[in-house]
Write a protein that holds these residues in place. Structure first.
Motif, mmCIF file in Angstrom:
data_model
loop_
_atom_site.group_PDB
_atom_site.id
_atom_site.type_symbol
_atom_site.label_atom_id
_atom_site.label_comp_id
_atom_site.label_asym_id
_atom_site.label_seq_id
_atom_site.Cartn_x
_atom_site.Cartn_y
_atom_site.Cartn_z
ATOM 1 N N PRO A 92 4.340 56.671 33.638
ATOM 2 C CA PRO A 92 4.388 55.487 32.770
ATOM 3 C C PRO A 92 3.604 54.301 33.322
ATOM 4 O O PRO A 92 2.958 53.574 32.560
ATOM 5 C CB PRO A 92 5.890 55.172 32.695
ATOM 6 N N LEU A 107 6.770 51.459 23.753
ATOM 7 C CA LEU A 107 7.924 50.643 24.126
ATOM 8 C C LEU A 107 8.431 49.822 22.949
ATOM 9 O O LEU A 107 9.624 49.520 22.855
ATOM 10 C CB LEU A 107 7.556 49.714 25.282
ATOM 11 N N VAL A 163 12.627 59.773 33.946
ATOM 12 C CA VAL A 163 12.870 58.896 32.797
ATOM 13 C C VAL A 163 13.647 57.641 33.195
ATOM 14 O O VAL A 163 13.205 56.514 32.952
ATOM 15 C CB VAL A 163 13.620 59.646 31.672
ATOM 16 N N GLU A 164 14.809 57.829 33.797
ATOM 17 C CA GLU A 164 15.716 56.696 34.029
ATOM 18 C C GLU A 164 15.187 55.727 35.096
ATOM 19 O O GLU A 164 15.253 54.506 34.916
ATOM 20 C CB GLU A 164 17.106 57.191 34.402
ATOM 21 N N THR A 167 12.262 53.686 33.809
ATOM 22 C CA THR A 167 12.762 52.728 32.815
ATOM 23 C C THR A 167 13.420 51.544 33.496
ATOM 24 O O THR A 167 13.184 50.382 33.140
ATOM 25 C CB THR A 167 13.768 53.416 31.871
ATOM 26 N N LEU A 171 9.874 49.704 33.172
ATOM 27 C CA LEU A 171 9.744 49.464 31.740
ATOM 28 C C LEU A 171 10.752 48.457 31.223
ATOM 29 O O LEU A 171 10.413 47.573 30.437
ATOM 30 C CB LEU A 171 9.867 50.788 30.981
ATOM 31 N N ARG A 172 12.015 48.576 31.648
ATOM 32 C CA ARG A 172 13.048 47.691 31.106
ATOM 33 C C ARG A 172 12.768 46.230 31.452
ATOM 34 O O ARG A 172 12.968 45.341 30.665
ATOM 35 C CB ARG A 172 14.426 48.109 31.611
#
Length: 201
Positions: A92, A107, A163-164, A167, A171-172
């Motif tokens: 990512p 996103l 993923v987590e 993120t 990303l978050r």
């Protein structure tokens, strides 16, 4: 009215993608896209069928670009199975750098929103769902390589890494994918993979 040529469709999707990133998905209406791209409303409807199908097609294109980058990162990783998971988790960040508009679009637009709308053709919905199977297969392969297991608990550990963790760390918080953030992500992935997954249930 003639259907726009393939390269014109790509240009239309480029414009829609940029509009969603700059102004939010709600700004992408057929009328606004028509005015921005200089293409008639009828040509857009003829090409995509609906606004939701247009957004789904743009989302699918962006996701396919991301998965291609991620697969290549995993394939090219040196240093063994753990480093392949690190490469998958870093994808990512690499995508944000290499294709920032497509990355930000993914996103901004929730895939579940598109699938839940009931307004996209079955074949396009099936293509979107196929991406889940592609990811599941990647997680299973990486789990096999790292843990010599493909049960739910082992695959869940890989999913957390791929993923987590990205993120949460990247990303978050909408952070820039700079080297220190990517280094922390890689360290976190290696630390998680050093733990033995729970026994299969």
């Amino acid at each position: 009215m003639p259907r726009p040529r393939l390269h014109d469709l790509d240009e239309l999707m480029d414009v829609a993608e940029r509009m969603a990133v700059d102004s939010g998905p709600a700004a992408v209406t057929v009328r606004a896209l028509s005015q921005t791209a200089g293409v008639s409303n009828g040509a857009i409807y003829h090409a995509f069928g609906s606004r939701t199908a247009l957004l789904a097609r743009v989302w699918l294109r962006a996701a396919q670009r991301f998965l291609a980058l991620q697969r290549e990162a995993v394939r090219s990783a040196s240093g063994g199975a753990v480093e392949a998971v690190v490469a998958a988790a870093d994808a990512p960040a690499a995508f944000l750098i290499q294709q920032p508009v497509s990355a930000r679009f993914l996103l901004a637009v929730a895939r579940e929103e598109l699938l839940g709308s009931g307004e996209i053709p079955d074949d396009l919905a099936a293509e979107l769902r196929h991406l889940d199977r592609v990811l599941t297969e990647l997680f299973g392969t990486l789990s096999d390589d790292v843990f010599a297991r493909r049960d739910r608990e082992a695959v869940a550990v890989v999913r957390d890494c791929v993923v987590e963790l990205p993120t949460a760390l990247l990303l978050r918080g909408n952070r820039s994918p700079d080297p220190p953030v990517r280094a922390r992500l890689a360290a976190a992935v290696r630390a998680v993979l050093a733990l033995t997954p729970p026994p299969p249930t």
